[in-house]
Design a protein around this motif. Structure first.
Motif, short mmCIF file in Angstrom:
data_model
loop_
_atom_site.label_atom_id
_atom_site.label_comp_id
_atom_site.label_asym_id
_atom_site.label_seq_id
_atom_site.Cartn_x
_atom_site.Cartn_y
_atom_site.Cartn_z
N TYR A 204 0.84 -1.21 0.00
CA TYR A 204 0.00 0.00 0.00
C TYR A 204 0.87 1.25 0.00
CZ TYR A 204 -3.83 3.12 1.47
OH TYR A 204 -4.77 4.12 1.54
N TYR A 205 1.89 1.25 0.85
CA TYR A 205 2.82 2.39 0.90
C TYR A 205 3.58 2.54 -0.42
CZ TYR A 205 2.69 4.28 5.67
OH TYR A 205 2.33 4.94 6.81
N TRP B 288 5.09 6.16 -0.62
CA TRP B 288 5.41 6.60 0.73
C TRP B 288 6.54 5.77 1.30
CZ3 TRP B 288 -0.20 6.84 3.21
CH2 TRP B 288 -0.88 7.95 2.67
N GLN B 289 7.17 6.31 2.32
CA GLN B 289 8.22 5.59 3.04
C GLN B 289 7.76 5.30 4.48
OE1 GLN B 289 11.17 4.65 1.56
NE2 GLN B 289 10.36 5.55 -0.34
N GLY B 290 8.33 4.25 5.07
CA GLY B 290 8.09 3.99 6.49
C GLY B 290 6.88 3.15 6.80
N ALA B 291 6.59 2.15 5.94
CA ALA B 291 5.44 1.28 6.18
C ALA B 291 5.56 0.53 7.51
CB ALA B 291 5.30 0.27 5.03
N PRO C 157 -4.09 11.37 3.85
CA PRO C 157 -3.38 11.97 2.72
C PRO C 157 -1.87 11.98 2.90
CG PRO C 157 -4.22 13.68 4.15
CD PRO C 157 -4.64 12.38 4.76
N ALA C 158 -1.40 11.60 4.08
CA ALA C 158 0.03 11.62 4.37
C ALA C 158 0.39 10.41 5.25
CB ALA C 158 0.41 12.92 5.09
N PRO C 159 1.65 9.96 5.18
CA PRO C 159 2.06 8.76 5.93
C PRO C 159 1.83 8.85 7.43
CG PRO C 159 3.75 9.38 4.34
CD PRO C 159 2.74 10.48 4.35
N TYR C 160 2.07 10.03 8.03
CA TYR C 160 1.93 10.13 9.49
C TYR C 160 0.50 9.93 9.94
CZ TYR C 160 0.01 14.91 9.25
OH TYR C 160 -0.78 16.02 9.01
#
Length: 404
Positions: free
Chosen positions: A244-245, A250-253, A302-305
């Motif tokens: 998904y990441y 995105w980074q940091g799954a 909308p963002a990884p965090y």
């Protein structure tokens, strides 16, 4: 003041007693976790088989786990938990030895793969017999009023074991190879076997007629189905969050997995008394609702965090679902069927985790990865609906004197 101190001391003693038994669960799941992340790589890269073959071999464990749950439950009810735990630890020991043979035969891929298939089936036997047996042992050593705490601690031990074993297995594999992991599993499980042999054997004292396993399974299945649907959220996060990441660039799954696991354990530690205070059904209604919110945040993030926050909320929500519904499920059968009830109920988490991969994978392949979390959220909502129906249904408890 003295009464409060005595209560705290008693609570601490009960907790330590339970930990002494769910340690078997921790050993079992560390053993499972050690090979979980490295076996697919070994089968695919070292032996040269496809990723599909690797996935099938890993999933074979669930077959024998499923089949052995019934035998383990009956064994606990007839002879007590000690024989079941001892058989489970012995099976994990043998699986470690068999995995070592598979590693030694790595230059003959077909034979090595055949040995690994046997290894996975034996691992499933170990998981099936250990399974919920430590819960029963802990309850016999304390009392029925600590059922929720025993189930909660057992869950922490299982998820904690995977959390410790999986990264440790990768580290050992990178440094020393699969052979070292095999030896560690064998030694760890044999230590658990000796520990089990030296523990006091305990058994339920109920004289009530025992019901057949299928009859017990039928009674606990609505609770197990609801719990299994709730487990799809966890399964989706643990299996597909990396993909998904990647799809979102995105980074940091791994942070999502850490957030889910951390909040899951924290929820069980902080709120385990909620089940006894408010009841299993009310607790489950709140927990599944929180899990739905977490999956919704994760889906719309909308963002990884924000995705990490959603995963944490989902972990907190799912934390008490298994023990809360488990407490309610075992109330439906006589005390003489406690082992069978817990084993039958636990089947549904096996099925949930086993089906998550192909089911959610089908959704991802047909509709795209963006749909996996709304799908798993919908499944949790269905589980929530089942719990609402169970909560409103008339209570059907066993005769007075035969409850826990």
């Amino acid at each position: 003041m003295e009464a409060e101190i005595d209560a705290d001391t008693t609570s601490s003693k009960v907790s330590l007693t339970i930990i002494g038994f769910v340690a078997f669960t921790f050993i079992a799941y560390v053993s499972i976790g050690l090979s979980l992340a490295v076996l697919p790589v070994f089968i695919h890269q070292k032996l040269g088989f496809s990723a599909i073959v690797a996935g099938i071999v890993i999933s074979l464990q669930y077959i024998t786990t499923f089949l052995c749950r019934m035998f383990a439950g009956n064994m606990v009810d007839k002879r007590g938990p000690k024989p079941a735990v001892t058989v489970g630890m012995a099976a994990f020991t043998v699986s470690g030895v068999m995995m070592l043979f598979a590693w030694l035969l790595r230059d003959t891929p077909l034979i090595s793969l055949g040995v690994l298939i046997i290894t996975r089936l034996i691992t499933g036997i170990g998981e099936g017999f250990v399974g919920s047996s430590p819960i029963n042992w802990a309850i016999f050593a304390t009392s029925d009023e600590h059922t929720a705490k025993a189930i909660s601690f057992n869950g922490i031990a299982s998820y904690g074991g995977i959390a410790v074993g999986a990264p440790l297995g990768v580290i050992i594999s990178n440094s020393f190879g699969l052979g070292a992991i095999s030896l560690l599993i064998a030694m760890l499980a044999f230590g658990g076997f000796l520990y089990a042999k030296n523990k006091t054997a305990l058994q339920g004292s109920s004289k009530a007629p025992r019901q057949g396993f299928l009859q017990v399974l039928r009674k606990v299945s609505p609770y197990g189905i609801a719990m299994g649907l709730g487990g799809l959220g966890f399964g989706t996060i643990s299996t597909f969050i990396t993909l998904y990441y990647m799809a979102l660039k995105w980074q940091g799954a791994v942070l999502c997995l850490s957030a889910f696991s951390s909040m899951f354990i924290l929820g069980r530690l902080l709120f385990s008394k909620a089940i006894n205070k408010y009841g299993g059904m009310k607790t489950t209604l709140v927990c599944l609702s929180v899990e739905v919110v977490g999956l919704l945040v994760l889906w719309l993030a909308p963002a990884p965090y924000l995705a990490v926050i959603g995963a944490g909320i989902a972990g907190l929500g799912f934390s008490l679902v298994f023990p809360a519904l488990g407490v309610e499920a075992v109330k439906l059968v006589p005390a003489s069927n406690k082992g069978a009830a817990l084993s039958g109920y636990s089947l549904f988490i096996d099925m949930s985790l086993g089906l998550t991969g192909p089911l959610v994978g089908f959704v991802a392949s047909q509709f795209g990865l963006m749909y996996i979390f709304p799908f798993s959220m919908a499944m949790v909502v269905i589980g929530l609906g089942i719990v609402v129906c169970l909560y409103r249904a008339p209570s059907k408890s066993p005769p007075v004197g035969e409850t826990f």
